[in-house]
Design a protein around this motif. Structure first.
Motif, PDB file in Angstrom:
ATOM      1  N   PRO A   1      13.626  10.865  29.605  1.00  0.00           N
ATOM      2  CA  PRO A   1      14.211   9.724  30.325  1.00  0.00           C
ATOM      3  C   PRO A   1      14.331  10.044  31.801  1.00  0.00           C
ATOM      4  N   SER A   2      14.743   9.041  32.570  1.00  0.00           N
ATOM      5  CA  SER A   2      14.888   9.209  34.016  1.00  0.00           C
ATOM      6  C   SER A   2      16.314   8.831  34.415  1.00  0.00           C
ATOM      7  N   PHE A   3      16.891   9.634  35.345  1.00  0.00           N
ATOM      8  CA  PHE A   3      18.253   9.394  35.824  1.00  0.00           C
ATOM      9  C   PHE A   3      18.247   9.438  37.350  1.00  0.00           C
ATOM     10  N   TYR A   4      19.085   8.622  37.956  1.00  0.00           N
ATOM     11  CA  TYR A   4      19.369   8.798  39.378  1.00  0.00           C
ATOM     12  C   TYR A   4      20.754   8.231  39.670  1.00  0.00           C
ATOM     13  N   VAL A   5      21.351   8.787  40.756  1.00  0.00           N
ATOM     14  CA  VAL A   5      22.749   8.509  41.104  1.00  0.00           C
ATOM     15  C   VAL A   5      22.792   7.653  42.362  1.00  0.00           C
ATOM     16  N   GLU A   6      23.768   6.746  42.407  1.00  0.00           N
ATOM     17  CA  GLU A   6      24.015   5.952  43.606  1.00  0.00           C
ATOM     18  C   GLU A   6      25.492   5.582  43.655  1.00  0.00           C
ATOM     19  N   LYS A   7      25.898   5.043  44.807  1.00  0.00           N
ATOM     20  CA  LYS A   7      27.261   4.540  45.006  1.00  0.00           C
ATOM     21  C   LYS A   7      28.313   5.588  44.649  1.00  0.00           C
ATOM     22  N   GLU A   8      28.192   6.738  45.301  1.00  0.00           N
ATOM     23  CA  GLU A   8      29.160   7.806  45.052  1.00  0.00           C
ATOM     24  C   GLU A   8      30.461   7.537  45.797  1.00  0.00           C
ATOM     25  N   THR A   9      31.544   7.867  45.139  1.00  0.00           N
ATOM     26  CA  THR A   9      32.866   7.814  45.752  1.00  0.00           C
ATOM     27  C   THR A   9      33.624   9.064  45.311  1.00  0.00           C
TER      28      THR A   9
ATOM     29  N   ILE B   1      10.523  -0.387  29.079  1.00  0.00           N
ATOM     30  CA  ILE B   1      11.512   0.608  29.500  1.00  0.00           C
ATOM     31  C   ILE B   1      12.902  -0.030  29.452  1.00  0.00           C
ATOM     32  N   VAL B   2      13.834   0.691  28.855  1.00  0.00           N
ATOM     33  CA  VAL B   2      15.232   0.258  28.808  1.00  0.00           C
ATOM     34  C   VAL B   2      15.947   0.795  30.046  1.00  0.00           C
ATOM     35  N   HIS B   3      16.609  -0.099  30.790  1.00  0.00           N
ATOM     36  CA  HIS B   3      17.320   0.282  32.009  1.00  0.00           C
ATOM     37  C   HIS B   3      18.804   0.009  31.796  1.00  0.00           C
ATOM     38  N   VAL B   4      19.605   1.070  31.860  1.00  0.00           N
ATOM     39  CA  VAL B   4      21.055   0.971  31.650  1.00  0.00           C
ATOM     40  C   VAL B   4      21.756   1.543  32.878  1.00  0.00           C
ATOM     41  N   ILE B   5      22.791   0.855  33.326  1.00  0.00           N
ATOM     42  CA  ILE B   5      23.599   1.325  34.454  1.00  0.00           C
ATOM     43  C   ILE B   5      24.959   1.747  33.903  1.00  0.00           C
ATOM     44  N   PHE B   6      25.323   3.007  34.116  1.00  0.00           N
ATOM     45  CA  PHE B   6      26.608   3.548  33.686  1.00  0.00           C
ATOM     46  C   PHE B   6      27.535   3.671  34.887  1.00  0.00           C
ATOM     47  N   GLN B   7      28.795   3.387  34.646  1.00  0.00           N
ATOM     48  CA  GLN B   7      29.827   3.649  35.651  1.00  0.00           C
ATOM     49  C   GLN B   7      30.631   4.851  35.171  1.00  0.00           C
ATOM     50  N   LEU B   8      30.584   5.961  35.936  1.00  0.00           N
ATOM     51  CA  LEU B   8      31.282   7.184  35.578  1.00  0.00           C
ATOM     52  C   LEU B   8      32.498   7.364  36.480  1.00  0.00           C
ATOM     53  N   GLU B   9      33.616   7.646  35.864  1.00  0.00           N
ATOM     54  CA  GLU B   9      34.853   7.872  36.611  1.00  0.00           C
ATOM     55  C   GLU B   9      35.333   9.289  36.338  1.00  0.00           C
TER      56      GLU B   9
ATOM     57  N   THR C   1      35.408  15.648  43.752  1.00  0.00           N
ATOM     58  CA  THR C   1      35.837  16.363  44.969  1.00  0.00           C
ATOM     59  C   THR C   1      34.648  16.894  45.755  1.00  0.00           C
ATOM     60  N   ALA C   2      33.521  17.174  45.083  1.00  0.00           N
ATOM     61  CA  ALA C   2      32.347  17.710  45.794  1.00  0.00           C
ATOM     62  C   ALA C   2      31.776  16.707  46.777  1.00  0.00           C
ATOM     63  N   TYR C   3      31.946  15.420  46.506  1.00  0.00           N
ATOM     64  CA  TYR C   3      31.420  14.391  47.405  1.00  0.00           C
ATOM     65  C   TYR C   3      32.176  14.390  48.731  1.00  0.00           C
ATOM     66  N   SER C   4      33.498  14.509  48.679  1.00  0.00           N
ATOM     67  CA  SER C   4      34.289  14.529  49.914  1.00  0.00           C
ATOM     68  C   SER C   4      33.983  15.776  50.738  1.00  0.00           C
ATOM     69  N   LYS C   5      33.690  16.915  50.066  1.00  0.00           N
ATOM     70  CA  LYS C   5      33.343  18.129  50.816  1.00  0.00           C
ATOM     71  C   LYS C   5      31.994  17.970  51.518  1.00  0.00           C
ATOM     72  N   GLN C   6      31.039  17.277  50.874  1.00  0.00           N
ATOM     73  CA  GLN C   6      29.730  17.096  51.498  1.00  0.00           C
ATOM     74  C   GLN C   6      29.828  16.221  52.728  1.00  0.00           C
ATOM     75  N   ILE C   7      30.656  15.187  52.697  1.00  0.00           N
ATOM     76  CA  ILE C   7      30.811  14.311  53.865  1.00  0.00           C
ATOM     77  C   ILE C   7      31.323  15.115  55.061  1.00  0.00           C
ATOM     78  N   THR C   8      32.256  16.007  54.811  1.00  0.00           N
ATOM     79  CA  THR C   8      32.797  16.834  55.890  1.00  0.00           C
ATOM     80  C   THR C   8      31.741  17.774  56.449  1.00  0.00           C
ATOM     81  N   SER C   9      30.933  18.390  55.556  1.00  0.00           N
ATOM     82  CA  SER C   9      29.896  19.318  56.020  1.00  0.00           C
ATOM     83  C   SER C   9      28.781  18.600  56.772  1.00  0.00           C
TER      84      SER C   9
END
Length: 733
Positions: free
Chosen positions: A117-125, A173-181, A185-193
């Protein structure tokens, strides 16, 4: 689909729901083996079909089962060492999800025909992200969700809440969008770097950069190739100015090839394959002309070698897409996928065409050197796997034989509980109502006295085999056999309301079967008597060595007593059993009451016939034999009565001639003549009126009667002589 996933599902089912549940699923799917080979491919829909059948058996939703399979799969693959692969995908849950699409890329050498399968990430918070999932398979949404949840908990100590917010189909192809909660914390560290790195400005000439990547492509927003590496230019001289889609096919990720999708998937590995093959192996048959010495030209032999398969080599590129803000373009940094030197040669590449700063050259050379060893190891593993599968099939066959033998000795329900580890003492159970049957062969002791032990065993085997076949059509359980005694029960271990009727029907079949067994001592049919009683019992396993399922209680003793008091080819039942029968179906005859323990009387009955639905009596084969026995017994009783009457007349005649004063003194020789004539007359009468089958029995009985008459007459004669002698002496005196 590789067998690794199917093997995990089968082991999860056996561990959680038992071997019996897996056997039901295996039979429903017509699977020959209990095991799946991890490196063998199976049907794409088999996994989902297993989940659906399990859902029907345990009455749980398919979604919950697939989620369970996904969670347990993470633990299962640890036995194969893949847990280490999951651990090194990133420092945290965010890194794992961003590199999830590349996970299957690391396993492509072990599973070359995998359709990942194929995965990709978007809309990180800071509180989570959105995950896109695309796959050719349907029905794996909850399976993927369970895997992601368990990976976060097990490897990154992160609690992840996941839900599907969208599901659609794009072609196949089946396309499913998951919302993960989760706590991202790694995202906030990357913004600072990133803010800190913007303050550093290091520029480099593009030509130097291009020399470092000989297989790069710079792509404009219209997907036009505006620059390409030297190695690509050698293979495709006119590549600059062409569109990407005109030269390459996108293998992965499973997305639409356009500018916006490429920018979104910058964290994914992009793999392209050329549309047209670079080189094609010649497929013409080679002609070989063999000439032999100085023979004529007509003797030349033309041999044709078998045509070789056409091998079309395509160039495959794998790399990363990066958006360069200053160029307003995307640069594709790639390296060719070359398994060995043969592939390199067929694509027209050489070692010096590969970049020096990565391991491309080393991988090609090492792959060639180790290819033979890996092929040999793979062949050996396949042979071992095949031998293991054969061994597992033999083991399954032997286990089935063992189970069949065990279930013949102990009820299946009890045997399964013993396997689960329960102690035998915990298997004892009280049954409020059941019906027990005992049967015994009439005159078996006399038969054994005239036969060898092997002949006795042969008779018993024939008789019990016929009885056991009758069990297949009745809800009865064979408890045990002791000598010629046969013990059955109905109503346990599986409780049943009609246990009395089941036992009576079984008894009728036993009577029909026994008349087909011949007594070798006199070539007559064997005969049995049957006794039945209903009541409460306690059932359980007794002992450790040679365990048996035994019954305990007064019901067993009473049933045995009913068999002892039964008649030949009759079914003797108690009033308790009689009350459980349908009186419109069974015709019975009341018997004399039976005394138990010296002070308890029990009403008993003989079951004579069974009626059909129309109320007509069903005549069975054993009834004919029973009628013959009844007729013979009546004839014997009649002739015995006649013999007793003639014996009484003879006795009266002798006593009248030897009465008072001793005047009449017949001599002893004359005395015995009437008796002898009476005996000969009686035997002639018996011979004239008896049937051939009963003649021998009647003769034996009446000969014994005549002997008793002779013995009874001799003392009277002696007394008469003594009285006569005493009278003469008195006269002389």
């Amino acid at each position: 689909m590789y067998g690794l996933l199917l093997q995990s599902a089968s082991e999860i089912i056996r561990a959680r729901y038992g071997q019996e549940t897996w056997e039901k699923i295996r039979i429903a799917l017509h699977l020959d083996s209990n095991k799946f080979s991890a490196f063998q491919q199976y049907g794409e829909t088999l996994f989902v079909r297993i989940a659906k059948i399990l859902s029907e058996i345990i009455n749980e939703p398919v979604s919950d089962i697939m989620d369970l399979f996904g969670v347990e799969f993470v633990s299962f693959i640890s036995s194969y060492g893949y847990d280490r692969v999951l651990r090194i995908l990133g420092h945290n849950m965010r890194d794992f999800l961003n590199g999830l699409d590349n996970l299957h890329e690391y396993m492509r050498y072990t599973y070359p025909r995998m359709r990942p399968p194929s995965f990709y990430v978007e809309k990180e918070t800071v509180n989570g992200l959105t995950l896109h999932y695309r796959s050719h398979r349907r029905g794996f949404i909850h399976y993927v969700a369970g895997q992601i949840t368990e990976v976060g908990r097990r490897f990154y100590n992160t609690e992840v809440e996941i839900k599907a917010i969208s599901e659609s189909e794009e072609f196949d192809i089946v396309h499913v969008i998951f919302q993960l909660e989760f706590e991202n914390t790694a995202y906030s560290k990357q913004i600072t770097s990133d803010k800190d790195s913007n303050e550093l400005d290091l520029t480099i000439d593009c030509h130097i950069f291009f020399d470092l990547f000989p297989f790069h492509m710079v792509i404009s927003e219209s997907l036009e190739i505006i620059s390409a590496g030297d190695s690509l230019t050698q293979l495709f001289p006119n590549i600059v100015g062409e569109l990407v889609r005109d030269i390459f096919n996108l293998v992965r990720p499973l997305i639409t090839l356009n500018w916006s999708q490429i920018v979104l998937h910058s964290n994914n590995v992009f793999e392209f394959s050329t549309i047209e093959p670079l080189r094609k192996q010649p497929d013409d048959s080679e002609l070989t002309i063999n000439q032999t010495g100085d023979q004529f030209p007509s003797d030349m032999i033309i041999t044709t070698t078998p045509p070789r398969d056409v091998q079309e080599e395509y160039l495959r590129l794998r790399g990363q897409m990066l958006y360069v803000y200053e160029w307003k373009a995307i640069i594709y940094l790639a390296t060719p996928v070359l398994e060995n030197l043969d592939v390199m040669f067929n694509t027209g590449l050489f070692i010096n065409d590969l970049s020096m700063h990565d391991s491309s050259r080393d991988l090609v050379l090492a792959g060639t050197q180790q290819g033979a060893e890996l092929k040999l190891a793979l062949d050996q593993e396949r042979q071992k796997s095949k031998a293991l599968e054969e061994s597992m099939k033999k083991l399954d066959t032997e286990m089935k034989k063992t189970d069949l033998l065990l279930y013949q000795m102990i009820p299946k329900k009890i045997a399964d509980r013993l396997r689960s580890g329960e102690k035998p003492v915990n298997l004892c159970e009280t049954f409020e109502s059941c019906t027990i049957l005992f049967s015994d062969v009439v005159g078996f002791t006399s038969i054994c006295a005239l036969l060898t032990p092997m002949e006795v065993v042969s008779i018993l085997n024939e008789m019990y085999t016929k009885f056991d076949k009758c069990l297949e059509t009745h809800n009865c359980y064979k408890v045990e056999t002791i000598g010629d005694a046969y013990m059955l029960v109905s109503g346990l271990p599986e409780r049943a309301r009609n246990h009395a009727a089941e036992i009576i029907d079984m008894a009728f079949d036993m009577l029909d079967s026994i008349i087909t067994v011949t007594n070798p001592t006199n070539n007559e049919k064997l005969k049995i008597r049957i006794g039945c009683h209903s009541g409460p019992v306690v059932a359980g396993i007794a002992g450790i060595k040679m365990p048996r399922y035994c019954l305990f209680g007064d019901t067993v003793t009473t049933a045995n007593r009913m068999e002892q008091m039964s008649k030949t080819l009759h079914i003797h039942i108690t009033d308790t059993t009689y009350q459980l029968l349908d009186r419109k179906i069974y015709e019975v005859q009341e018997c004399s009451k039976l005394m138990l323990n010296g002070n308890t009387s029990l009403s008993t009955y003989l079951v004579l016939h069974k009626k059909d639905r129309a109320g007509n009596i069903q005549l069975r084969p054993f009834h004919k034999v029973l009628q013959e026995i009844t007729r013979e017994e009546a004839e014997i009783a009649k002739f015995k009565q006649n013999a007793d009457a003639k014996s009484a007349e003879t006795t009266n005649h002798v006593s009248s001639t030897s009465k008072t004063n001793g005047v009449s003194r017949p001599s002893p020789p004359n005395k015995t003549k009437p008796v002898e004539s009476s005996k000969s007359q009686l035997i002639s009468d018996i011979t004239a009126h008896s049937t051939p089958n009963s003649l021998s029995k009647i003769k034996i009985q009446h000969e014994s009667t005549m002997k008793s008459m002779e013995h009874s007459e001799t003392p009277d004669f002696n007394k008469s002589i003594q009285r006569q002698s005493h009278s003469k002496t008195c006269t002389i005196l």
